[in-house]
Design a protein around this motif. Structure first.
Motif, short mmCIF file in Angstrom:
data_model
loop_
_atom_site.label_atom_id
_atom_site.label_comp_id
_atom_site.label_asym_id
_atom_site.label_seq_id
_atom_site.Cartn_x
_atom_site.Cartn_y
_atom_site.Cartn_z
N ALA A 21 0.82 -1.22 0.00
CA ALA A 21 0.00 0.00 0.00
C ALA A 21 0.85 1.27 0.00
N ASN A 22 2.11 1.13 0.37
CA ASN A 22 2.98 2.31 0.47
C ASN A 22 4.18 2.23 -0.47
N GLN A 23 4.05 1.41 -1.53
CA GLN A 23 5.08 1.27 -2.58
C GLN A 23 6.33 0.55 -2.09
N THR A 24 6.27 -0.03 -0.89
CA THR A 24 7.44 -0.73 -0.35
C THR A 24 7.07 -2.15 0.06
N ALA A 25 7.90 -3.10 -0.35
CA ALA A 25 7.64 -4.51 -0.03
C ALA A 25 8.91 -5.16 0.49
N THR A 26 8.73 -6.10 1.40
CA THR A 26 9.85 -6.91 1.92
C THR A 26 9.49 -8.38 1.72
N LEU A 27 10.21 -9.03 0.84
CA LEU A 27 9.94 -10.43 0.53
C LEU A 27 11.04 -11.28 1.15
N VAL A 28 10.63 -12.24 1.95
CA VAL A 28 11.57 -13.10 2.65
C VAL A 28 11.58 -14.48 2.00
N CYS A 29 12.76 -14.94 1.65
CA CYS A 29 12.94 -16.28 1.08
C CYS A 29 13.61 -17.17 2.13
N ASN A 30 12.82 -18.00 2.76
CA ASN A 30 13.38 -18.96 3.71
C ASN A 30 13.92 -20.17 2.94
N TYR A 31 15.09 -20.64 3.30
CA TYR A 31 15.63 -21.80 2.58
C TYR A 31 16.32 -22.75 3.57
N ILE A 84 16.55 -11.81 2.20
CA ILE A 84 15.51 -10.77 2.27
C ILE A 84 15.70 -9.81 1.10
N PHE A 85 14.62 -9.64 0.34
CA PHE A 85 14.64 -8.69 -0.77
C PHE A 85 13.73 -7.51 -0.42
N ASN A 86 14.31 -6.33 -0.39
CA ASN A 86 13.57 -5.10 -0.11
C ASN A 86 13.34 -4.35 -1.41
N LEU A 87 12.07 -4.06 -1.69
CA LEU A 87 11.72 -3.31 -2.90
C LEU A 87 11.02 -2.02 -2.49
N TRP A 88 11.29 -0.93 -3.21
CA TRP A 88 10.66 0.35 -2.91
C TRP A 88 10.32 1.09 -4.21
N ASN A 89 9.50 2.13 -4.06
CA ASN A 89 9.00 2.89 -5.22
C ASN A 89 8.33 1.97 -6.25
N MET A 90 7.58 1.01 -5.76
CA MET A 90 6.90 0.09 -6.65
C MET A 90 5.65 0.75 -7.24
N SER A 91 5.32 0.35 -8.46
CA SER A 91 4.13 0.87 -9.13
C SER A 91 3.13 -0.26 -9.33
N ALA A 92 1.88 0.13 -9.65
CA ALA A 92 0.81 -0.87 -9.79
C ALA A 92 1.09 -1.86 -10.90
N ASN A 93 1.80 -1.43 -11.96
CA ASN A 93 2.07 -2.35 -13.07
C ASN A 93 3.14 -3.38 -12.72
N GLN A 94 3.71 -3.30 -11.53
CA GLN A 94 4.67 -4.31 -11.08
C GLN A 94 3.99 -5.41 -10.26
N THR A 95 2.67 -5.34 -10.15
CA THR A 95 1.93 -6.42 -9.50
C THR A 95 2.12 -7.71 -10.30
N GLU A 125 -2.83 0.88 -6.36
CA GLU A 125 -2.67 2.13 -7.10
C GLU A 125 -2.59 3.29 -6.11
N THR A 126 -1.60 4.15 -6.30
CA THR A 126 -1.45 5.32 -5.43
C THR A 126 -2.34 6.43 -5.93
N PRO A 127 -3.28 6.93 -5.10
CA PRO A 127 -4.15 8.02 -5.56
C PRO A 127 -3.36 9.27 -5.87
N ILE A 128 -3.74 9.92 -6.96
CA ILE A 128 -3.05 11.15 -7.37
C ILE A 128 -3.70 12.32 -6.68
#
Length: 207
Positions: A21-31, A84-95, A125-128
């Motif tokens: 919701a805030n353009q930032t995601a943290t994806l954890v890959c446990n192995y 751990i993969f940290n992603l930021w400034n994500m946009s809706a088309n990266q879903t 989607e981030t409201p304009i």
């Protein structure tokens, strides 16, 4: 939960869904790995066919390095039994669905995990927000200047009206005033003229 594995195998587990919701995601890959590898590479892939490598991190006993696809803002990090993969400034088309891949690069044999179930990252989607253009001059200054101009306008109008009324009265008095005082010619004193009437000089009219 990762079950026990035969020697030199890698198993990866991921959270099935991330809501961004805030353009930032943290994806954890446990192995889980029970081999003897010393140099590893972990990467994050986008799409059902894992065709796009988003970013990766590689490490050995002394060094860690990370790199990202130019179309993403991604940074990898590692911890015990997880990447751990940290992603930021994500946009809706990266879903999309994202997969973690863990590889043993050295020593041989080369080993990597079977494809996991992946993680669906849903980027809202981030409201304009449309901002109204702000006036370059503060409103209180405009109000003050307007008030001053209005005051001086009223003052000048009042002065003009007062001057016009005085001028009108003066013109009225001048047009209505006539000197009706009788005057007597010289050398004819006390012939029906009041004693206060001045003597009129007729010398100028003699030929």
């Amino acid at each position: 939960f990762l079950p026990s594995l035969p020697e030199n195998k890698i198993l990866v587990a991921q959270h099935p869904l991330l809501i961004v919701a805030n353009q930032t995601a943290t994806l954890v890959c446990n192995y889980k790995y029970n081999g003897t590898g010393k140099e590893f590479r972990a990467s994050l892939h986008k799409g059902t066919d894992s065709s796009v490598e988003v970013c990766f991190i590689s490490w050995n006993t002394t060094k860690i390095s990370s790199n990202s696809n130019k179309e993403f803002n991604c940074q990898g990090d590692r911890d015990k039994n997880k990447v751990i993969f940290n992603l930021w400034n994500m946009s809706a088309n990266q879903t999309d669905i994202y997969f973690c891949k863990i590889e043993v690069m050295y020593p041989p044999p080369y080993v990597y995990n079977e494809k996991s179930n992946g993680t669906v990252i849903h980027v809202k989607e981030t409201p304009i927000q449309i901002q109204e253009p702000q006036s370059a001059i503060p409103l209180w200054i405009l109000a003050t200047v307007t008030g001053i101009l209005a005051f001086y306008s009223m003052l000048i109008t009042a002065v003009f009206i007062n001057y016009w009324q005085k001028s009108k009265r003066n013109m009225y008095h001048q047009s209505d005033y006539m000197n009706m005082t009788p005057r007597h010619p010289p050398h004819q004193k006390n012939k029906g003229y009041p004693s206060y009437a001045p003597t009129r000089d007729y010398t100028a009219y003699r030929s």
